[in-house]
Design a protein around this motif. Sequence first.
Motif, short mmCIF file in Angstrom:
data_model
loop_
_atom_site.label_atom_id
_atom_site.label_comp_id
_atom_site.label_asym_id
_atom_site.label_seq_id
_atom_site.Cartn_x
_atom_site.Cartn_y
_atom_site.Cartn_z
N SER A 1 -4.23 4.49 4.42
CA SER A 1 -2.87 4.31 4.91
C SER A 1 -2.47 5.37 5.91
O SER A 1 -1.47 5.22 6.61
N GLU A 23 -8.27 1.63 -0.94
CA GLU A 23 -7.39 2.79 -0.76
C GLU A 23 -8.02 3.86 0.12
O GLU A 23 -7.32 4.57 0.85
N SER A 46 0.84 -1.19 0.00
CA SER A 46 0.00 0.00 0.00
C SER A 46 0.88 1.24 0.00
O SER A 46 2.03 1.22 0.43
#
Length: 726
Positions: free
Chosen positions: A452, A476, A336
Amino acid sequence: MKIPVPNIAPNLGLTLAAGLSLLSAGAALADPAPFDLAGPDIRISVTRQGVTLPIAAVPHLAAGDKVKVEAALPKDESAHYLLIAAFLRDPTNPPPNAWFDKAEAWKRAGHGGGPIELTVPDNAQHLVLYLAPETGGDFKTLRDAVQARPGAFVRAAQDLEQASLDRSRYDAYLSEIKRISATQPEALAHLAPMVADSLRIKINEACLQRQSELQANCLLDSKQSVVLGSDDTSSSSALSASATDLALSLSATPQGGFGYFSPYISAVRDIVGIFGAMRTAKYQYIPALGAAHEDRLSLALNTPPSFANPKSVLMAALPAVKPAPPPVLHVTTASSVPCFGAKSATLAMVGAPLLYATTYGHDLALRVHLKSGDVDLPLTPDASRGGLVIGQPATPSPDLSGPVTATMHGMWGYDAFTGPEVTLQSAGSWQWQANGAPKGDGQMLLTGAPASCVTGVTVTPANGAAAPVVWKADGEHGLAVTLPATSGKPEPVTLTILGPEGTHPASITVEPVRQVQPVAQITAHSSEPIHPEPGVALELSLNSPDEIPADTRLSFTLKAREKEHFSPRDQVEVATVNGDASAKLAFGSGLTLVDQGILVANLTPAQALGASAFGPLRARLLRGGVAGEWMSLGMLVRLPKLRQVTCPAAPPTASATPCSLSGEGLYLLASVAAKQDFDGAVSVPEGYPGFTIKVPHPAPDGTLFLRLHDAPEVVNRLRVTGSTGP
């Protein structure tokens, strides 16, 4: 300049086990002794253009370098050692007398002792060090020996340098496994493969299938875990015959990169041969592998030194005098995108195991390109994370919006290098919203800023304190948050999503998940006995009542608690703990109501959950769309179809004669042994597609012991009586 040094355990030997068919088919050579004897230390520093580095941070030497060498012997050292430094050049060109220098290590500086200060001459290719017992005339004798056979010493220096580099990776692996087993033993099975992959090491997967408290000892046991060989696909034909021989495989690592088969085995064998040929009536030469820690080179020996004729001369090699290109790093595409400013964000990298095993790389940083100017974030190699841990910026930058670009840079020894350009996420406006209502299992989906950048999620009741909740990234820009269930009056709770330092937390008010009070408990479960299919001659006996074969009929009973009763509208959900497979049973479709207090569920797991389902299995009651508490059922295991064990004709005493086990789905086996303690077990390669594999000769009573891929901690039995010979 202070160079960070990894905690590498010194003086741990490599045992070269069987499996040398990877080098040459049918080779039968005696294994050299392991380098597991602690030798002396040598203190070394190198100065280039006014910059001094300890030897641990120097990947190569260059003409003009100033090298300071001093023996670091203990104060009570009774033997008088002569420290000799010698530069070597072409194998066919003996070095001149001026390329040799010495120090009498037992004397103080100014009186023949102290450090040797050298300048690397033009055309030199290697710098080697010798520690020789004082005998009188020893310096000239050794110098004459090197000048008489320069090629042998050049070859020995090359092999010692490469073997020391490979050894540094193995030492780093051992150090990390010890650290993890001491601080995070429950995470060893997950982190050990990451460490091995970072260091380009293939570990013994069978070790991870043992009980958690036994995993570390297995991974650290070089006698059963260490063999070095090629990791290319050409060796696949040897898998079935020598699965355990592939326990540990170090691939090539020229200084700064990787890409060719490691010469470690051949290097050690050549070292033994070369040094044996150098032996004279007065001297025998002993190879020493160097492990660098800051300015100390700790030597490891494979032969006890002798102080009687022939006396032992220790030989160690320093980094070669040649350019050593910096590592060519690549960002892992499957990882990621890390977040700018997030704590412990990791930049997943592949391409340089020596980045983790040595301190050649230093002053590493990620230069982030911002509108207000570039910002450097420190980078720290971490093999257990598979990359470089990104440090925090000196000052938060909450005004960032959208991704930002960054470039890795640092030093490789004395040389500056630039790594790949990467993209970092930024927290942006840090807004989140609920994506629908919570599900029956308490999971709620949130969408918003980059996942993230999330550093934590908490839940705060109307009249209570904030508490952390379980969450994971869902794409995401998504989060899957597990809300705690409540059995009382439902009142709104506040979810708080935390971001990088300097980011104002985002809050969402949501309705809690109401959980059904426990109304039932599983009182019994059973599966039909395993009977061999037609043509399947072997009977596998599962050794644990918790093991549930996937292709048999599973039945379990639910009993209502006091003052509770079942309703025809109730359902039962059966699922694996990881949530990858689930099935719902209803009345007339898997559920049978015995009476208002007894409910029996029936299913065939392989059909209801799919052929790929395995692992811990659980069930819960569903009432009115609201889920009850999970109840454990056992361990779902998939079984191979084992047909025959064939053993070659051999004398009755030849119990070690390998046999062949045939069947389908052999990849569902983890390992096979003739002893219950799994001493000498054969590991089945992951995903092995074949139909026959070599196994140990069965025990005298015709029993083999098996560990399954899906329950590697349980030892099962296979009765092979009646199997045929050749």
